[in-house]
Enzyme design. Structure first.
Site, PDB file in Angstrom:
ATOM      1  CB  THR A   4      -6.544  -5.076  10.872  1.00  0.00           C
ATOM      2  OG1 THR A   4      -5.655  -4.490  10.141  1.00  0.00           O
ATOM      3  CG2 THR A   4      -7.685  -4.923  10.541  1.00  0.00           C
ATOM      4  NE  ARG A  54      -0.289  -4.330   1.602  1.00  0.00           N
ATOM      5  CZ  ARG A  54      -0.876  -5.048   2.379  1.00  0.00           C
ATOM      6  NH1 ARG A  54      -1.318  -3.530   3.184  1.00  0.00           N
ATOM      7  NH2 ARG A  54      -1.279  -5.488   3.544  1.00  0.00           N
ATOM      8  CB  VAL A  55      -5.152  -1.132  -1.000  1.00  0.00           C
ATOM      9  CG1 VAL A  55      -6.745  -2.104  -0.114  1.00  0.00           C
ATOM     10  CG2 VAL A  55      -5.219  -0.046  -1.626  1.00  0.00           C
ATOM     11  N   GLY A  56      -4.514  -3.437   1.105  1.00  0.00           N
ATOM     12  CA  GLY A  56      -4.439  -4.482   1.973  1.00  0.00           C
ATOM     13  C   GLY A  56      -6.033  -5.233   1.857  1.00  0.00           C
ATOM     14  CG  ASP A  57      -7.412  -8.045   4.101  1.00  0.00           C
ATOM     15  OD1 ASP A  57      -5.981  -7.807   4.936  1.00  0.00           O
ATOM     16  OD2 ASP A  57      -7.996  -9.364   5.467  1.00  0.00           O
ATOM     17  N   GLY A 113      -4.079 -10.156   9.424  1.00  0.00           N
ATOM     18  CA  GLY A 113      -3.170 -10.580   8.904  1.00  0.00           C
ATOM     19  C   GLY A 113      -2.319 -10.448   7.839  1.00  0.00           C
ATOM     20  N   GLY A 168      -2.403  -9.474   4.310  1.00  0.00           N
ATOM     21  CA  GLY A 168      -3.910  -8.694   2.977  1.00  0.00           C
ATOM     22  C   GLY A 168      -3.743  -9.697   1.798  1.00  0.00           C
TER      23      GLY A 168
END
Ligand code: ASP
Length: 333
Positions: free
Chosen positions: A194, A222-225, A246, A248
């Protein structure tokens, strides 16, 4: 507690905090970004910073640059989710705490610019999925064909052979990986990278941007940080800014970059602030942390910077008037 004792204890507490050295010189302009791919990103941002431009334009330019390159983990050339669809997350934040974000955006080349439009043209901060796509199209962005890049197509086909359910994120120090997320690619190809960058311009204003296709082969939706303000990116123009890369989920759990900035507010250096945030992740579940990577990268208002990661292998790129280089982050495990 008597007054004397209280005063003695308070001053001990204050002594424990490392206050910034007020005499140190402000290092500006400056741009820092995650991973070694950040070197080229910093160059794109530098064109704006070095001509006295604004940090918000610089970080957007840096993100646009990497969204245009074939990279495992950013832009439409990135790896898809488990259904074979590339879904993009991005966010941007300026010196006035204006911010915009998109998540799960499909078929748009520059999610960072859509995030900026959300920031500038709506009263909202975050748009997701079809709503984000609709907004992008209404704002003049073009819908791309949705085909995978050949790199992504190959990686996806390889993943389909086993199609492990658990989205995995490799750690660079493979010998050290634990049970939760074994390093994914036998040939060592990373499945995360990222792009997060923060910059301070000649005016001393801070901004940041993050762009990603997220964790490779994630569950659709899915959504990460990365697109979450306070998780993947946080900017406080009085104090500093931070970004992350990394797993999330672990970053979201501790509101990672907001936590880093709050530690800087308490007087910790960027590196120590990142370390303290990483420690929170590690201390919560050390066994889990032993199998994953999270890295934080931060800059304070003086242009001092630093990073910390769970594992060996997190690197970041820095460009100033005096240097243009890749640094290796310290790590805990
Ligand atoms: N933080 C990203 C996510 O969880 C992954 C990465 O850093 O590449 O989606």
């Amino acid at each position: 507690m008597d007054r004397k004792k209280f005063i003695a204890m308070s001053s001990l507490g204050l002594a424990a905090i490392k206050w910034p050295n007020k005499s140190s010189i402000i290092n500006k302009p400056i741009v820092i970004s995650t991973w070694d791919s950040g070197m080229a990103v910093n160059e794109a941002a530098w064109k704006i910073l070095s001509s006295n431009g604004k940090s918000i334009d610089a970080v957007e330019a840096g993100a646009i640059y990497i969204e245009d390159t074939i990279n495992c983990c950013v832009g439409l050339g990135g790896y898809p989710d488990r259904d074979g669809i590339v879904t993009l997350d991005a966010c941007i934040m300026d010196e006035k705490s204006n911010c915009g974000s998109v998540a799960g955006l499909e078929q748009i080349q520059h999610p960072i610019s859509v995030a900026r439009k959300v920031m500038e043209n709506t009263p909202h901060i975050m748009l997701v999925g079809n709503g984000a796509l609709q907004f992008a199209l209404e704002n003049g962005f073009k819908k791309e064909d949705g085909k995978l890049s050949s790199d992504a197509d190959n990686a996806y086909k390889k993943w389909l052979e086993k199609s492990d359910y658990q989205p995995e994120i490799n750690i660079e120090n493979k010998k050290n990986h634990g049970p939760f997320a074994p390093a994914f690619f036998d040939d060592g190809t990373p499945n995360h990278d990222t792009m997060g960058l923060v910059a301070m311009d000649v005016h001393g204003d801070l901004s940041g941007a993050v762009t990603t296709s997220g964790m490779a082969f994630k569950v659709h939706g899915r959504v990460g940080d990365s697109p979450i303000i306070g998780a993947g990116l946080f900017v406080d123009n009085e104090i500093g800014a931070a970004t992350s890369s990394g797993v999330g989920e672990e970053v979201i759990r501790i509101c990672g970059t907001h936590t880093v900035v709050e530690y800087m507010r308490q007087g910790y250096s960027p590196e120590m602030a990142c370390k303290k945030a990483v420690e929170r992740i590690v201390n919560r579940d050390t066994q889990k942390a032993s199998g994953i990577q999270v890295g934080f990268l931060a800059m304070n208002k003086k242009g001092e910077f630093g990073a910390y990661a769970i594992q060996k292998g997190f690197v970041y790129s820095v460009k100033t008037n005096n240097e243009n280089k890749i640094y290796t982050s310290k790590y805990i495990l």
